[in-house]
Design an enzyme around this catalytic site. Structure first.
Site, PDB file in Angstrom:
ATOM      1  N   ASN A  45       0.820  -1.212   0.000  1.00 54.68           N
ATOM      2  CA  ASN A  45       0.000   0.000   0.000  1.00 54.68           C
ATOM      3  C   ASN A  45       0.851   1.258   0.000  1.00 54.68           C
ATOM      4  OD1 ASN A  45      -2.410  -1.284  -0.208  1.00 54.68           O
ATOM      5  ND2 ASN A  45      -3.063  -0.969   1.897  1.00 54.68           N
ATOM      6  N   GLY A  56      -4.648  13.178 -10.506  1.00 51.09           N
ATOM      7  CA  GLY A  56      -6.013  13.552 -10.133  1.00 51.09           C
ATOM      8  C   GLY A  56      -6.137  13.923  -8.677  1.00 51.09           C
ATOM      9  N   CYS A 107      -8.214   2.087   3.465  1.00 47.93           N
ATOM     10  CA  CYS A 107      -6.925   1.383   3.530  1.00 47.93           C
ATOM     11  C   CYS A 107      -5.720   2.304   3.372  1.00 47.93           C
ATOM     12  CB  CYS A 107      -6.878   0.275   2.474  1.00 47.93           C
ATOM     13  SG  CYS A 107      -7.964  -1.097   2.857  1.00 47.93           S
ATOM     14  N   LYS A 165     -13.877   5.659  -4.626  1.00 48.61           N
ATOM     15  CA  LYS A 165     -13.509   5.119  -5.937  1.00 48.61           C
ATOM     16  C   LYS A 165     -14.775   4.555  -6.578  1.00 48.61           C
ATOM     17  CE  LYS A 165     -11.734   0.970  -6.281  1.00 48.61           C
ATOM     18  NZ  LYS A 165     -10.807  -0.167  -6.203  1.00 48.61           N
TER      19      LYS A 165
END
Length: 441
Positions: A216, A261, A268, A331
């Protein structure tokens, strides 16, 4: 020893419910456990309590086979299961950047009291390195079966919107184990997955704990890197979209996650990189991941910069202006609004006096609860009616496919801010729109 162990899944949030449903569909007897009786009742009646494409159909299928059910009883779980998966949340601790391990500790403690025979407990939650060793000792000292209960770590790599595929056909599996028996039990618990030739990395507990946060952190770094370049492009008149495309041809860099963006959000990436940096500092190696603080900073700045550019697009003031905000989820293909950049931007514009109207294909209920100060509509064209500016904040396919001409007919002014680099700028400009995006001239 039976070839196919009976599985329990502790925690039926996003990770746990998906894992329980998919494992039952793959032929295992599965018992899902949660302290939330209402959630358990909803799952037992065939209702998935969150939005995830394909999962409701699989839940129906799994319940029909009789291989899946849900309970609030840890006693039942202890009696039923051979392999117990810990899938509870590890949110950011209130007032700190550290991970909150309250739910992990509580679930392992509650389960341990009912482990009277040999069993494997498997952590899937994202935790600070060192947690597994502590939990292994907790199990050893509190479970009636003592040393006959072992702990393994098997980090999850689910992408919201693709969770079913990521569970049933993952790109890799990581098994953190301390014995050959633990590895054998994990292989038995994932036999249909491994039969597809999925690569398995067998390692120790602490490496398995680190894999998820390391992955991550790398993704967050890549996203923030191109967004840092967007800041440079704005200062120089360069085009970050073209820059990203040129970089993507370099196979050492690649184009995945190199899309400029509004930055990342969700449950997370933001909390994981903060918890990782916090844990590194506790271990005395904070300097090694000091760059993660700047990654977090770049990501947060994207939101403030988006607000600035929308204000600029409206002639320097949004007070009294109608803003159509397309998107609320962090998202597409998700109803998750945790740390959602879209709602952060919408809320900041509202605080500047804008009349903000939001639409999202899946996250409306969650958005309304979290941000009652905003207005909500029934579709993209509905919220765009008489709008002074349209702001695309989540890159849902249906927003990408909006015809510039059709939207032009309902707005008060043809101004659009593309916060996700999701639209064809040439097509929108050709239809008479003033188009603006982060890092583009």
């Amino acid at each position: 020893m039976n070839d196919r162990p009976r599985l329990t899944v502790i925690g039926t949030g996003y990770l746990g419910a998906t894992h329980a449903i998919c494992m039952a569909v793959m032929g295992y007897d599965v018992l899902g456990v949660d302290v939330d009786a209402e959630k358990v009742a909803r799952l037992n009646s065939g209702e998935v309590p969150f939005f995830e494409p394909g999962l409701p159909e699989l839940l129906t299928k799994a319940l029909e086979t009789g291989r899946l059910r849900f309970t609030t009883s840890y006693r039942e779980a202890g009696e039923f299961g051979d392999v117990h998966f810990i899938c509870v949340g590890t949110p950011q601790r209130r007032g700190s950047e550290a991970a909150d391990l309250t739910y992990v500790d509580a679930s392992v403690t509650a389960l341990a009291a009912h482990l009277h025979r040999r069993a494997l407990v498997v952590g899937k939650s994202t935790v600070p390195v060192g947690t597994a060793a502590r939990l292994a000792e907790l199990l050893r000292t509190t479970a009636p079966a003592g040393d006959r209960v072992e702990l393994a770590w098997n980090p999850e790599f689910l992408r919201e919107g693709f969770a079913v595929d990521d569970t049933m056909k993952p790109d890799r599996m990581v098994f953190g184990v301390t014995s050959a028996w633990s590895e054998e039990r994990l292989r038995a618990a994932f036999a249909p997955v491994l039969a597809q030739g999925v690569p398995v990395k067998v390692t120790d507990l602490q490496t398995a704990e680190l894999v998820k946060v390391a992955a991550n952190s790398f993704l967050a770094t890549k996203i923030s890197y191109i967004n840092a370049m967007a800041e440079i492009c704005e200062a120089t008149g360069a085009d970050v979209h073209d820059l990203a495309e040129a970089l993507a041809y370099d196979e050492r860099i690649g184009g995945k996650f190199l899309r400029p963006g509004l930055g990342f959000g969700g449950g997370c990436l933001p909390k994981d990189i903060r918890a990782f940096a916090h844990r590194a500092e506790e271990l005395g190696v904070g300097q090694a991941v000091g760059f993660l603080r700047e990654i977090d900073g770049i990501n947060r700045r994207r939101r403030a910069r988006t607000v600035e550019l929308v204000v600029e697009l409206c002639g320097g003031d949004v007070a009294g202006k109608k803003v159509a905000a397309l998107g609320a989820a962090f998202k597409p293909n998700s109803d998750d609004i945790r740390d959602a950049p879209a709602l952060d931007v919408a809320s900041k514009l509202a605080s500047l006096g804008a009349d903000v109207h939001v639409f999202d294909p899946a996250a409306m209920d969650n958005a309304r609860k979290a941000h009652p100060e905003l207005s909500y509509g029934t579709g993209a064209l509905d919220v765009a009616r008489d709008a002074d500016v349209v702001v695309l904040l989540t890159e849902w396919t249906e927003f990408r496919e909006i015809a510039p001409g059709a939207m032009a007919e309902v707005v008060a002014a043809r101004r659009i801010f593309d916060g996700r680099h999701a639209l064809d700028s040439a097509a929108w400009r050709a239809a008479g729109w003033e188009y603006k995006a982060l890092g583009r001239p």
